[in-house]
Structures are given as C-alpha cells and as structure tokens.
Design an enzyme around this catalytic site. Structure first.
Site: not given
Length: 343
Positions: A148-150
């Site tokens: 994921g991005c985070y």
C-alpha cells in the site's frame, strides 16, 4: 516483448499503469478489463493515452488473461483472491495492487477488510513486493502483493533504524498525510472538491487498514515486538504522501545520515537527501522515487524521519512495474526513470 494484462483498468492505479507502461520498451499491454466500460476504447476514457493504445476494455476472462506473461490486478479488495489462483495455476505471473495478499494472517486480514479470505493458500505463496526489502524473493515469485501507499513510505523510513537495532521498536509513531487520489476514483462525498479543498483532517485514528500491513513489515526486520501509532490525514492536493515518523534512540552514537545512505546505496528509487533537507511531495509527483531525510532534533534521543512518495507511483503503479521488472528479469528501473514534475 512481454505480454501484459490489466484487470480493473478504469481506476487511478489502472490508468497510471497504462501511462507508465506506454513508454516501457519491453512490454505490450494486450488486455485490459472493465465490466462497466466493456467495449469502449481506452483512449475514449483517458484521452491522454490517445495514440498510445488501440485497446478496448473487455470483461475479465481467464482464457484471455492466461495468454499474458504477467497480469496486474488494480481492483478493490476481494476481487483478486477469486481470479488469481487460476491464472497462477496456468503459469501466469501476477502483481496484485490491492490488499488481498498483503497480510499473512488471514484472520487479521478479515478483521480489517470485513470479509473472510477465500484463498488463504495463495496468501502463503505470495511475496510482499517491497523491492528494497524483498528483492531476492520477488525475483522468483509468481505472485507479488504490491504494498500500500502509506506502508511504502512508512516502512522505507523506519526499517533502516530497526535493522540497525538503534531505536525502541515498542513506541513508534507515524504521522502521515495523503492527497485525495489515495481515496480512489469512485464517487465519495469526502473526496469532492468542495469537501476536501481548503481543509485538513485526520481519519482512521482508531485504526486504519494499513496499520497491520505496516506492523507486519516492520516486525519482519526486528526480533522485538513492534508498537506503532499510525494516524493518516487527508490534505487538499491530488497526489503525494508525506510520512513523518518518530522514534526513541537507544543508541545515540550512530551517525544517522551515514546509516541511511549506506542502507539505500544500491536502491535506485530511494533518495536519501543531504542532511538538513526537507523533502517535498511535489519532488516525487509522477515519479517512482521515495525521498527521505533524517533528523535528530536538538541532539536528543529522538529521531525524526521524513519520507515522501507519489501515492499513485511508488505507492502503487510504479512500484508494481518495478516488481514486474524484477519478476521478468529486466532492469529494475526500466520504464521508470521519469523525474518528478515541477511545479
């Protein structure tokens, strides 16, 4: 030339895959699926791609996708788990940009995603696709779970400290901000211009789906239990993630700048900035880079790490292509050397 398929081509990550793959010299996108846009030209949905693709969206078909060397899934959670197994069994490599194969504990996954996992055996087979950590395993993987991005921005900022054993892993804080595109392309009141513009708010404070993914990645590099407080925020910009991380040093003699520079010396897409730098999200806009700066304020026992990425590139589609390159034994940075857009 490798044949590539994309399942779920109408969201932001699917569109970003198309944009980046259009300039990749060793691949050809031969299939792109969307039930809602079946029969429409890709260039009609995304005019920016005119002249690069003459493809039409099709309904997902295992027989069609099985002709590909590698297939990307840019779909909501719960979709890939039902379609990936048959492709894997037919020898196709898969990179899933969704969350279906990221968390190894499927009971924990069900808690955060609100459904039972239907293909736990394939979760066990999947390799977590953070190249800077799992490059060797990705090389031989048939199924890669794209981070994921985070989790990407946060893990890259904290892992060097945990690997070196110089921080207290039980008391970590990640204060992260994301642009509105992180919420996806679907209609959502909170993502409307009048709702998100000129405002700034936290969300998921009591618990966010990316928390167990981040903790799993951090736990993999330390023998001590990891405790993490993770608070995401929505900021009024389209792209970008800025993660500010805080930890307590248990060894204050280490040169933090040198530690980070040495850790990422061979990683093309991680830029450890000079001491005193303040990385900006705009410096990574449209590019597959993570830029990091590390501080020890007032020479005390606290370390602050600043990490910025484009949530749609290094936080999603760019990293997926980085994984594809590794899986297909291509240069890791092939098709991904574009610089950030300024302004």
């Amino acid at each position: 030339m490798y044949k590539i398929g994309i399942v779920g081509g109408t969201g932001y990550t699917g569109a970003e895959l198309l944009r980046l793959l259009a300039n990749h010299p060793q691949v050809e996108v031969v299939a792109i699926t969307s039930r809602s846009e079946e029969g429409k030209l890709v260039s009609d949905i995304y005019p920016s791609l005119r002249g690069h693709y003459n493809l039409r969206f099709t309904t997902p078909s295992v027989d069609e996708l099985a002709q590909c060397d590698l297939v990307f899934f840019a779909t909501p959670h719960g979709v890939a788990m039902d379609q990936v197994p048959e492709l894997i069994d037919r020898g196709v490599k898969v990179v899933d940009l969704g969350a279906d194969f990221r968390i190894k504990d499927t009971v924990e996954w069900a808690k955060w995603y609100g459904m039972d996992h239907r293909t736990p055996d394939y979760v066990a087979k999947a390799v977590y696709g953070l190249p800077e950590i799992n490059r060797d395993a990705i090389k031989t993987a048939q199924l890669v779970a794209n981070p994921g991005c985070y989790p990407t921005a946060t893990q890259l900022g904290l892992i060097p400290l945990l690997e070196a054993g110089i921080i207290d892993p039980a008391h970590l804080i990640a204060d992260a901000k994301s642009g509105v595109s992180g919420a996806g392309r679907g209609a959502n009141v909170g993502s409307l211009l009048c709702e998100a513009s000129e405002s700034f708010r936290a969300y998921g404070v009591a618990g966010h789906r990316h928390l167990p993914e981040i903790k799993q990645g951090l736990q993999a590099v330390t023998d001590s239990p990891v405790g993490l407080t993770f608070v995401p925020h929505l900021v009024p910009m389209i792209r970008g993630i800025h993660s500010t991380m805080y930890a307590t040093l248990i060894d204050t003699t280490v040169d933090l700048q040198s530690l980070f520079e040495a850790r990422y010396k061979g990683d093309f897409f991680v830029d450890v900035m000079p001491a005193g730098s303040l990385p900006e999200t705009r410096s990574t806009k449209g590019a597959n880079f993570c830029r990091i700066a590390v501080y020890r304020p007032q020479g005390g026992d606290k370390v602050v790490v600043l990490s910025v990425i484009d949530n749609l590139v290094k936080g999603a589609s760019g990293q997926a292509i980085q994984n594809m390159n590794i899986m297909l034994d291509l240069p890791e940075n092939m098709g991904l050397t574009a610089l950030g857009m300024m302004p």
